[in-house]
Design an enzyme around this catalytic site. Sequence first.
Site, PDB file in Angstrom:
ATOM      1  N   LEU A  72       0.835  -1.198   0.000  1.00 56.78           N
ATOM      2  CA  LEU A  72       0.000   0.000   0.000  1.00 56.78           C
ATOM      3  C   LEU A  72       0.870   1.248   0.000  1.00 56.78           C
ATOM      4  O   LEU A  72       1.749   1.399   0.847  1.00 56.78           O
ATOM      5  CB  LEU A  72      -0.898  -0.013   1.241  1.00 56.78           C
ATOM      6  CG  LEU A  72      -2.179   0.810   1.213  1.00 56.78           C
ATOM      7  CD1 LEU A  72      -3.097   0.349   0.094  1.00 56.78           C
ATOM      8  CD2 LEU A  72      -2.891   0.701   2.557  1.00 56.78           C
ATOM      9  N   THR A  74       0.776   4.712   0.975  1.00 55.00           N
ATOM     10  CA  THR A  74      -0.088   5.526   1.834  1.00 55.00           C
ATOM     11  C   THR A  74      -0.073   7.004   1.456  1.00 55.00           C
ATOM     12  O   THR A  74      -0.827   7.791   2.028  1.00 55.00           O
ATOM     13  CB  THR A  74       0.325   5.365   3.309  1.00 55.00           C
ATOM     14  OG1 THR A  74       1.706   5.711   3.459  1.00 55.00           O
ATOM     15  CG2 THR A  74       0.118   3.928   3.770  1.00 55.00           C
ATOM     16  N   VAL A 137      17.377   4.630  17.313  1.00 54.92           N
ATOM     17  CA  VAL A 137      17.895   3.569  18.185  1.00 54.92           C
ATOM     18  C   VAL A 137      17.809   2.220  17.482  1.00 54.92           C
ATOM     19  O   VAL A 137      16.801   1.898  16.863  1.00 54.92           O
ATOM     20  CB  VAL A 137      17.112   3.512  19.519  1.00 54.92           C
ATOM     21  CG1 VAL A 137      17.554   2.321  20.367  1.00 54.92           C
ATOM     22  CG2 VAL A 137      17.315   4.804  20.303  1.00 54.92           C
ATOM     23  N   ASP A 168      15.597  -5.126  20.903  1.00 55.39           N
ATOM     24  CA  ASP A 168      14.555  -5.274  19.888  1.00 55.39           C
ATOM     25  C   ASP A 168      13.488  -6.277  20.308  1.00 55.39           C
ATOM     26  O   ASP A 168      12.340  -5.922  20.545  1.00 55.39           O
ATOM     27  CB  ASP A 168      15.183  -5.722  18.559  1.00 55.39           C
ATOM     28  CG  ASP A 168      15.746  -4.557  17.761  1.00 55.39           C
ATOM     29  OD1 ASP A 168      15.157  -3.471  17.814  1.00 55.39           O
ATOM     30  OD2 ASP A 168      16.760  -4.732  17.079  1.00 55.39           O
ATOM     31  N   GLY A 247      22.117 -13.436  40.631  1.00 54.53           N
ATOM     32  CA  GLY A 247      20.998 -13.749  41.510  1.00 54.53           C
ATOM     33  C   GLY A 247      21.345 -13.872  42.975  1.00 54.53           C
ATOM     34  O   GLY A 247      20.508 -14.279  43.775  1.00 54.53           O
ATOM     35  N   GLY A 248      22.579 -13.565  43.340  1.00 58.10           N
ATOM     36  CA  GLY A 248      22.961 -13.644  44.742  1.00 58.10           C
ATOM     37  C   GLY A 248      23.541 -14.983  45.138  1.00 58.10           C
ATOM     38  O   GLY A 248      24.021 -15.144  46.260  1.00 58.10           O
TER      39      GLY A 248
END
Length: 425
Positions: A72, A74, A137, A168, A247-248
């Site tokens: 299309l 536009t 970006v 993304d 994660g500790g």
Amino acid sequence: MTKALDGVRVLDFTHVQSGPTCTQLLAWFGADVIKVERPGSGDITRGQLQDIPKVDSLYFTMLNHNKRSITLDTKNPKGKEVLTALIRTCDVLVENFGPGVLDRMGFTWEKIQEINPRMIVASIKGFGPGPYEDCKVYENVAQCTGGAASTTGFREGLPLVTGAQIGDSGTGLHLALGIVTALYQRHHTGRGQRVTAAMQDGVLNLCRVKLRDQQRLDHGPLKEYSQFGEGIPFGDAVPRAGNDSGGGQPGRILKCKGWEQDPNAYIYVITQAPVWEKICDVIGETGWKMHPDYATPPARLSRLNEIFARIEQWTMTKTKFEAMEILNADDIPCGPILSMKELAEDQSLRATGTIVEVDHPTRGKYLSVGNPIKLSDSPTEVKRSPLLGEHTDEILRDVLGYSDAHVAEIHDSGATAPPRKQAAE
């Protein structure tokens, strides 16, 4: 079988990766996704990273499954007429244009609401409102500005971007959640709304543990980081920590048998407190179980380099799969470093639909990721991506209800074909 999003129609103005990730998820769940493309060229990724001449690239095919394509123009009056009709008919419009592009096309939020008050308009941008909102970006830019790069890599090395497309595809996942949430709210309000997801925001959301650590620095060193055990002072920002666990619970990537020849002969091992004594048994250091320097997690923190060096002496005598089998038998958290080749050949991933084989009319058979989200009452069937403009007539007739004469009029106007080049005089 009815799909979860049956009856939802999506007008897809997205391109490249972030937006198509979002709309592909919606299509996998059963939405009718109509991809609007520029006549003659389409989504730029159709021609990017082509491995077979004159065939849609894997970059495009793997991000646009289960969609229909309409070409299309536009800017063409008839094209604008078709677009207006599609907005009136669809439930959701998704775009990842640069800031202001949709407005310049003549379709502001106010105009879209005038055409269809129930329309949800979902947008991906690089940055949210602020000093950078007009900046362009891409994936790695998002990783760098969202906190991922500054905290990825080794302390004395450069910041690194990750191989996972968290900018993304990660933002596309966030936007998809926003869209289905807005659709649910519309059941109560009857109104559409705007949904936005900025790539910087999406990356930062996935880096939340590093924002956690930034605040912990105000109260002392990060003791689970390697540099604590090495006696290296912390600065005022979260450092790069190599392969330390975020994660500790201390973890590292360790060499396995064959590492000299195989770049992926490694395993990740976590020294979780509940299985510490089992780790000691496996590596033959039973004396560490009760020794005050090793018996408790706080005591071990300053000795992690020594501990993992000893575990690595053991893992180097085993292949990564042998080590995984032995460690898993004792519930010791671990995972082999799997190459893309190994993943592509993993039959268990084929069985669950996480990796699928797709047949394409010009490319032939290829592998793709499938839907990572499994619904028991709405299983995903991955269908091939559309050829450029493949469904133009179908959409004009079946979605918009145009007659054959009206369809011919649209074509004759040039709204669905690339502009003709005039010969130089």
